[in-house]
Motif scaffolding. Structure first.
Motif, PDB file in Angstrom:
ATOM      1  N   ARG A   1       0.895  -1.230  -0.083  1.00 11.38           N
ATOM      2  CA  ARG A   1       0.042  -0.131  -0.049  1.00 11.38           C
ATOM      3  C   ARG A   1       0.864   1.226  -0.124  1.00 11.38           C
ATOM      4  NH1 ARG A   1      -2.442  -1.464   5.244  1.00 11.38           N
ATOM      5  NH2 ARG A   1      -0.307  -2.081   5.787  1.00 11.38           N
ATOM      6  N   VAL A   2       0.512   2.074  -1.034  1.00 10.78           N
ATOM      7  CA  VAL A   2       1.489   3.265  -1.401  1.00 10.78           C
ATOM      8  C   VAL A   2       0.684   4.503  -0.968  1.00 10.78           C
ATOM      9  CG1 VAL A   2       3.038   4.671  -2.392  1.00 10.78           C
ATOM     10  CG2 VAL A   2       3.301   2.114  -2.597  1.00 10.78           C
ATOM     11  N   ALA A   3       0.945   5.308  -0.153  1.00 12.90           N
ATOM     12  CA  ALA A   3       0.126   6.494   0.117  1.00 12.90           C
ATOM     13  C   ALA A   3       0.858   7.611  -0.674  1.00 12.90           C
ATOM     14  CB  ALA A   3       0.019   7.212   1.580  1.00 12.90           C
ATOM     15  N   LEU A   4       0.160   8.364  -1.445  1.00 16.02           N
ATOM     16  CA  LEU A   4       0.752   9.648  -2.259  1.00 16.02           C
ATOM     17  C   LEU A   4       0.284  10.746  -1.683  1.00 16.02           C
ATOM     18  CD1 LEU A   4       2.102   9.339  -4.972  1.00 16.02           C
ATOM     19  CD2 LEU A   4       0.152   9.538  -6.224  1.00 16.02           C
ATOM     20  N   LEU A   5       1.190  11.848  -1.318  1.00 14.47           N
ATOM     21  CA  LEU A   5       0.985  13.115  -0.569  1.00 14.47           C
ATOM     22  C   LEU A   5       1.517  14.062  -1.303  1.00 14.47           C
ATOM     23  CD1 LEU A   5       2.229  12.404   3.114  1.00 14.47           C
ATOM     24  CD2 LEU A   5      -0.164  12.377   2.251  1.00 14.47           C
TER      25      LEU A   5
ATOM     26  N   VAL B   1       4.850   8.281  -0.301  1.00 12.79           N
ATOM     27  CA  VAL B   1       5.787   9.011  -1.497  1.00 12.79           C
ATOM     28  C   VAL B   1       5.091  10.383  -1.596  1.00 12.79           C
ATOM     29  CG1 VAL B   1       5.976   9.263  -4.076  1.00 12.79           C
ATOM     30  CG2 VAL B   1       5.978   6.940  -2.965  1.00 12.79           C
ATOM     31  N   LEU B   2       6.041  11.308  -1.397  1.00 10.42           N
ATOM     32  CA  LEU B   2       5.712  12.994  -1.528  1.00 10.42           C
ATOM     33  C   LEU B   2       6.009  13.453  -2.790  1.00 10.42           C
ATOM     34  CD1 LEU B   2       6.618  12.501   1.824  1.00 10.42           C
ATOM     35  CD2 LEU B   2       5.653  15.034   1.600  1.00 10.42           C
ATOM     36  N   LEU B   3       4.911  13.924  -3.472  1.00  8.56           N
ATOM     37  CA  LEU B   3       5.130  14.442  -4.815  1.00  8.56           C
ATOM     38  C   LEU B   3       5.166  16.269  -4.510  1.00  8.56           C
ATOM     39  CD1 LEU B   3       4.935  12.485  -7.159  1.00  8.56           C
ATOM     40  CD2 LEU B   3       2.790  13.286  -7.779  1.00  8.56           C
ATOM     41  N   ALA B   4       6.062  16.732  -5.488  1.00  7.38           N
ATOM     42  CA  ALA B   4       6.258  18.127  -5.292  1.00  7.38           C
ATOM     43  C   ALA B   4       6.554  18.862  -6.913  1.00  7.38           C
ATOM     44  CB  ALA B   4       7.199  18.609  -4.229  1.00  7.38           C
ATOM     45  N   ARG B   5       5.630  19.452  -7.174  1.00  8.01           N
ATOM     46  CA  ARG B   5       5.907  20.115  -8.642  1.00  8.01           C
ATOM     47  C   ARG B   5       6.250  18.913  -9.673  1.00  8.01           C
ATOM     48  NH1 ARG B   5       7.193  23.446  -4.830  1.00  8.01           N
ATOM     49  NH2 ARG B   5       9.076  22.548  -4.197  1.00  8.01           N
ATOM     50  N   GLY B   6       5.495  17.793  -9.501  1.00 10.64           N
ATOM     51  CA  GLY B   6       5.724  16.955 -10.703  1.00 10.64           C
ATOM     52  C   GLY B   6       6.581  15.755 -10.459  1.00 10.64           C
TER      53      GLY B   6
ATOM     54  N   CYS C   1       9.104   7.466   2.170  1.00  6.17           N
ATOM     55  CA  CYS C   1       9.392   7.029   3.580  1.00  6.17           C
ATOM     56  C   CYS C   1       8.772   5.658   3.587  1.00  6.17           C
ATOM     57  CB  CYS C   1       8.534   7.983   4.497  1.00  6.17           C
ATOM     58  SG  CYS C   1       9.070   9.850   4.347  1.00  6.17           S
ATOM     59  N   GLU C   2       9.567   4.933   4.598  1.00 10.59           N
ATOM     60  CA  GLU C   2       8.742   3.685   5.010  1.00 10.59           C
ATOM     61  C   GLU C   2       7.857   3.959   6.173  1.00 10.59           C
ATOM     62  OE1 GLU C   2       8.991   0.538   3.699  1.00 10.59           O
ATOM     63  OE2 GLU C   2      10.458   1.226   2.142  1.00 10.59           O
TER      64      GLU C   2
ATOM     65  N   SER D   1       7.901   8.135  12.013  1.00  7.94           N
ATOM     66  CA  SER D   1       6.740   8.562  13.142  1.00  7.94           C
ATOM     67  C   SER D   1       5.917   9.610  12.433  1.00  7.94           C
ATOM     68  CB  SER D   1       7.502   9.254  14.373  1.00  7.94           C
ATOM     69  OG  SER D   1       8.071  10.339  14.078  1.00  7.94           O
ATOM     70  N   LEU D   2       4.693  10.128  13.038  1.00  8.78           N
ATOM     71  CA  LEU D   2       3.674  11.016  12.474  1.00  8.78           C
ATOM     72  C   LEU D   2       4.622  12.372  12.636  1.00  8.78           C
ATOM     73  CD1 LEU D   2       0.980  11.406  11.232  1.00  8.78           C
ATOM     74  CD2 LEU D   2       0.250  11.643  13.737  1.00  8.78           C
ATOM     75  N   GLU D   3       5.413  12.450  13.655  1.00  7.67           N
ATOM     76  CA  GLU D   3       6.076  13.682  13.844  1.00  7.67           C
ATOM     77  C   GLU D   3       6.793  13.889  12.788  1.00  7.67           C
ATOM     78  OE1 GLU D   3       6.090  15.311  17.230  1.00  7.67           O
ATOM     79  OE2 GLU D   3       7.741  16.967  16.772  1.00  7.67           O
ATOM     80  N   THR D   4       7.791  13.014  12.481  1.00  5.16           N
ATOM     81  CA  THR D   4       8.843  12.993  11.148  1.00  5.16           C
ATOM     82  C   THR D   4       7.947  13.183  10.110  1.00  5.16           C
ATOM     83  OG1 THR D   4      10.126  11.273  12.404  1.00  5.16           O
ATOM     84  CG2 THR D   4      10.761  11.806  10.114  1.00  5.16           C
ATOM     85  N   LEU D   5       7.010  12.513   9.863  1.00  6.05           N
ATOM     86  CA  LEU D   5       6.319  12.900   8.500  1.00  6.05           C
ATOM     87  C   LEU D   5       5.763  14.204   8.383  1.00  6.05           C
ATOM     88  CD1 LEU D   5       5.042  11.711   6.051  1.00  6.05           C
ATOM     89  CD2 LEU D   5       3.110  11.141   7.345  1.00  6.05           C
TER      90      LEU D   5
END
Ligand SMILES: Nc1ncnc2c1ncn2[C@@H]1O[C@H](COP(=O)(O)OP(=O)(O)OP(=O)(O)O)[C@@H](O)[C@H]1O
Length: 237
Positions: free
Chosen positions: A35-39, A207-212, A218-219, A224-228
């Motif tokens: 499962r991959v989250a895209l932010l 996975v963090l996307l910025a400007r394409g 991050c695993e 941690s939520l704080e790090t994220l």
């Protein structure tokens, strides 16, 4: 996990609208059962990426393969493999909830489609509304039915664009369970969310996307939520 088959293989994917580059070279691999989250900020290109995976938009360059099929060429095969929950419901407003699911069951040649349609109406808590026209549905009811439509044919890959939109607390518990069951069947999922808590709790990787572009990976277990939150702030600004 590493020995699981490759579900999604994206290589140097680029997408432009006119002269405007939206995706500027994305590389991403997702394995079955992952499962991959895209932010990313509004306009980063998340929906564009998901739409290409769902064969709803064509890449300008690069390649996308789902379970070995080429998204740009093998559209029929790819569509059978995916379940898509997006900003649009892709449901027919003039048909009832049940008729909609029966239609999609026929489209995907789902065996015992009528029974499966009823089972899914039950699963998403809409059995009481089976005979109601979808045009009369609330936002949350539409979202529940979209989930049923997306899962009806047991897809291998779920593509979810803000899939919790409009759902009440029970609805959230329900979709988390549906996602778990999908992963237990060795399905894979890529989901877009703006909620960092849900991204971290529901994914294996973020996975963090910025400007394409992919700005960070991050695993989830090691982040941690704080790090994220910090990483997100650095990337999105
Ligand atoms: N069909 C289109 N024609 C022209 N530009 C488009 C089209 N679709 C998307 N875009 C542009 O691509 C950029 C990225 O849009 P996209 O919807 O992929 O962003 P997003 O990361 O999903 O944003 P959000 O978090 O707001 O949903 C935006 O600037 C948008 O205007």
């Amino acid at each position: 996990m590493t020995s699981a088959p490759v579900a999604v293989e994206i290589q140097d994917l680029k997408k432009s609208y006119g002269f405007k580059p939206i995706l500027r070279g994305i590389d991403l691999q997702v394995r079955a059962g992952e499962r991959v989250a895209l932010l990313g900020a509004n306009g980063a290109g998340k929906t564009t990426l998901l739409r290409i995976l769902a064969c709803l938009a064509k890449p300008s360059a690069g390649s996308v393969h789902l379970y070995g099929w080429n998204c740009a060429r093998d559209v029929q095969e790819v569509r059978r493999l995916i379940g898509f929950v997006g900003h649009q419901s892709y449901l027919y407003e003039e048909l009832t909830a049940r008729e909609n699911l029966e239609f999609f069951a026929r489209m995907y040649s789902v065996p015992e489609g009528r029974e499966r349609a009823l089972t899914w109406l039950n699963r998403v808590g809409l059995e009481k509304y089976a005979r109601e026209r979808v045009g009369t549905f609330s936002r949350g009811q539409l979202q529940r039915l979209s989930w049923a439509r997306a899962l009806l044919h047991q897809p291998d890959l779920l593509l979810l664009d803000e899939p919790d939109t409009g759902l009440d607390q029970q609805g959230l518990v329900l979709i988390d369970k549906l996602l778990d069951e999908h992963i237990e069947r060795s399905g894979s999922a890529i989901f877009i969310t703006h909620q960092l808590e849900r991204a971290q709790a529901l994914s294996d990787r973020i996975v963090l996307l910025a400007r394409g572009r992919i700005a960070r990976r991050c695993e989830s277990e090691e982040t941690s939520l704080e790090t994220l939150r910090q990483v997100y702030q650095e990337v999105v600004g």
